[in-house]
Design a protein around this motif. Structure first.
Motif, PDB file in Angstrom:
ATOM      1  N   LYS A   1      -5.072   3.186  -7.940  1.00 50.17           N
ATOM      2  CA  LYS A   1      -5.827   3.749  -6.809  1.00 50.17           C
ATOM      3  C   LYS A   1      -7.233   3.250  -6.978  1.00 50.17           C
ATOM      4  O   LYS A   1      -7.759   3.135  -8.083  1.00 50.17           O
TER       5      LYS A   1
ATOM      6  N   ALA B   1      -3.872   3.840  -2.438  1.00 54.38           N
ATOM      7  CA  ALA B   1      -3.169   3.437  -3.661  1.00 54.38           C
ATOM      8  C   ALA B   1      -2.290   2.231  -3.333  1.00 54.38           C
ATOM      9  O   ALA B   1      -1.730   2.150  -2.229  1.00 54.38           O
TER      10      ALA B   1
ATOM     11  N   ARG C   1       0.892  -1.174   0.000  1.00 57.07           N
ATOM     12  CA  ARG C   1       0.000   0.000   0.000  1.00 57.07           C
ATOM     13  C   ARG C   1       0.918   1.208   0.000  1.00 57.07           C
ATOM     14  O   ARG C   1       1.901   1.270   0.746  1.00 57.07           O
TER      15      ARG C   1
ATOM     16  N   CYS D   1       1.202   1.212 -10.069  1.00 58.69           N
ATOM     17  CA  CYS D   1       0.317   1.516  -8.949  1.00 58.69           C
ATOM     18  C   CYS D   1      -1.109   1.787  -9.445  1.00 58.69           C
ATOM     19  O   CYS D   1      -1.299   2.274 -10.562  1.00 58.69           O
TER      20      CYS D   1
END
Lengths: 204, 153
Positions: free
Chosen positions: A196, A171, A142, A194
């Motif tokens: 979100k 995210a 995270r 990544c």
């Protein structure tokens, strides 16, 4: 054996990436004619105990192109000798032998291609299928200060894998590398990717 | 004393053998005789003797069986070559391991090895080689069973 009048193939070399091994050489050119090539190999066992034994390659005895996929022939992590000769009708060239034996432990391992997606609140990854010899080491975390990195070993190939149930607004990042047990080596890690929960994939 | 174990994944070797097993075993003309399995030779080996016994068995195949067998069929030859080179790789790994950790050869393993060589010598060499090749599944199953756990070689 036919009389060796054809020039022998030159510049033999092996390109190996992700345990796929390709033997290439410079083509023998006779204008207007099709040249066929015969590829043979011997593993360290044959070269030590039965040096007269050469084994016809699975796919290239004969072949037209100046290249041969030898992946199915290189099945142990030992040095392999490889040789090629050209033929035109009854004419055959001398054998050309690879200068240095090839060992699959020298293969180039590239960071694997991955697809990180969200399925609702679920963090999901899909990995390219590199074949049965590959395992994937997936690291995910995270994105927050002092984040704890989680690791999952994935052996399934080409199918989505659930990593984590995400919290809204957070995210999460993922990176992955391969491991090949047969040669005991890892690839480098891929770039981290990544996502979100409500956003799109964010490049680092 | 950490055990000398084979780190190589043996399943590809088992799969390779399965592809030629029927063909090889069909050539074995002495069906009621065995080389590896007499009096449960392998199954009496204790964990502490597994390293030495494995090294001896791999050496038996590398030094005798694969050399004594002459194969003309290219498909079969490729498979046998694949197995032979995998055995060579494992044998060298165990030799390195032995040098570091004293993979002791005690009487039990030495006696069991001698029984296997004696069985081999009872038969004409080509027959003995083809029978030993046909019994590779016995050996591979034994290696698979006895080389689980922390892998060091």
């Amino acid at each position: 054996d036919g009389v060796a009048v054809l020039p022998a193939p030159q510049n033999l070399s092996v390109q190996s990436t992700n345990m796929k091994h390709l033997l290439t050489w410079s083509p023998v050119i006779v204008p207007g004619e099709i040249i066929y090539y015969f590829v043979e190999y011997q593993g360290e066992y044959e070269s030590l105990y039965m040096s007269h034994i050469w084994i016809p390659s699975s796919w290239c005895s004969p072949t037209e192109g100046p290249a041969c996929d030898i992946t199915d022939d290189i099945t142990a992590t030992v040095p392999y000798n490889l040789r090629v000769r050209a033929t035109l009708g009854s004419q055959t060239s001398a054998w050309s032998t690879l200068q240095h034996p090839f060992n699959r432990n020298s293969t180039i391992l590239t960071p694997p291609v991955m697809e990180v997606t969200k399925d609702g609140f679920h963090l999901v990854i899909k990995l390219e299928d590199l074949g049965p010899q590959f395992e994937f080491l997936v690291a995910y975390w995270r994105r927050e200060p002092d984040a704890k990195e989680h690791v999952k070993v994935v052996r399934s190939r080409g199918i989505p894998v659930h990593l984590e149930t995400m919290e809204p607004g957070a995210a999460y990042c993922v990176k992955v590398r391969t491991f090949v047990k047969a040669i005991g080596r890892h690839s480098p890690f891929s770039q981290a990717e990544c996502v979100k929960v409500q956003g799109e994939a964010l490049p680092l | 004393l950490r055990r000398c174990l084979i780190s190589m994944d043996i399943h590809p070797v088992e799969e390779t053998f399965q592809e030629i097993k029927k063909t090889i075993q069909a050539k074995d003309t002495f069906q009621n005789v065995t080389i590896l399995s007499t009096s449960e030779t392998l199954h009496s080996i204790k964990p502490s003797d597994v390293c030495c016994m494995t090294k001896n068995l791999l050496a038996f195949y590398v030094d005798r069986v694969f050399k004594d067998h002459q194969e003309l069929n290219p498909q079969i030859l490729r498979k046998i070559s694949s197995i032979a080179n995998s055995f060579l790789y494992m044998h060298k790994a165990l030799q390195r391991c032995q040098a570091q950790r004293q993979c002791h050869c005690r009487e039990a393993a030495t006696n069991a090895t001698r029984i296997i060589h004696d069985n081999y010598d009872q038969l004409e060499v080509r027959s003995a080689a083809i029978k030993s090749l046909g019994e590779l599944d016995v050996l591979l199953a034994w290696i698979d069973k006895n080389h689980q756990g922390t892998l060091v070689a």
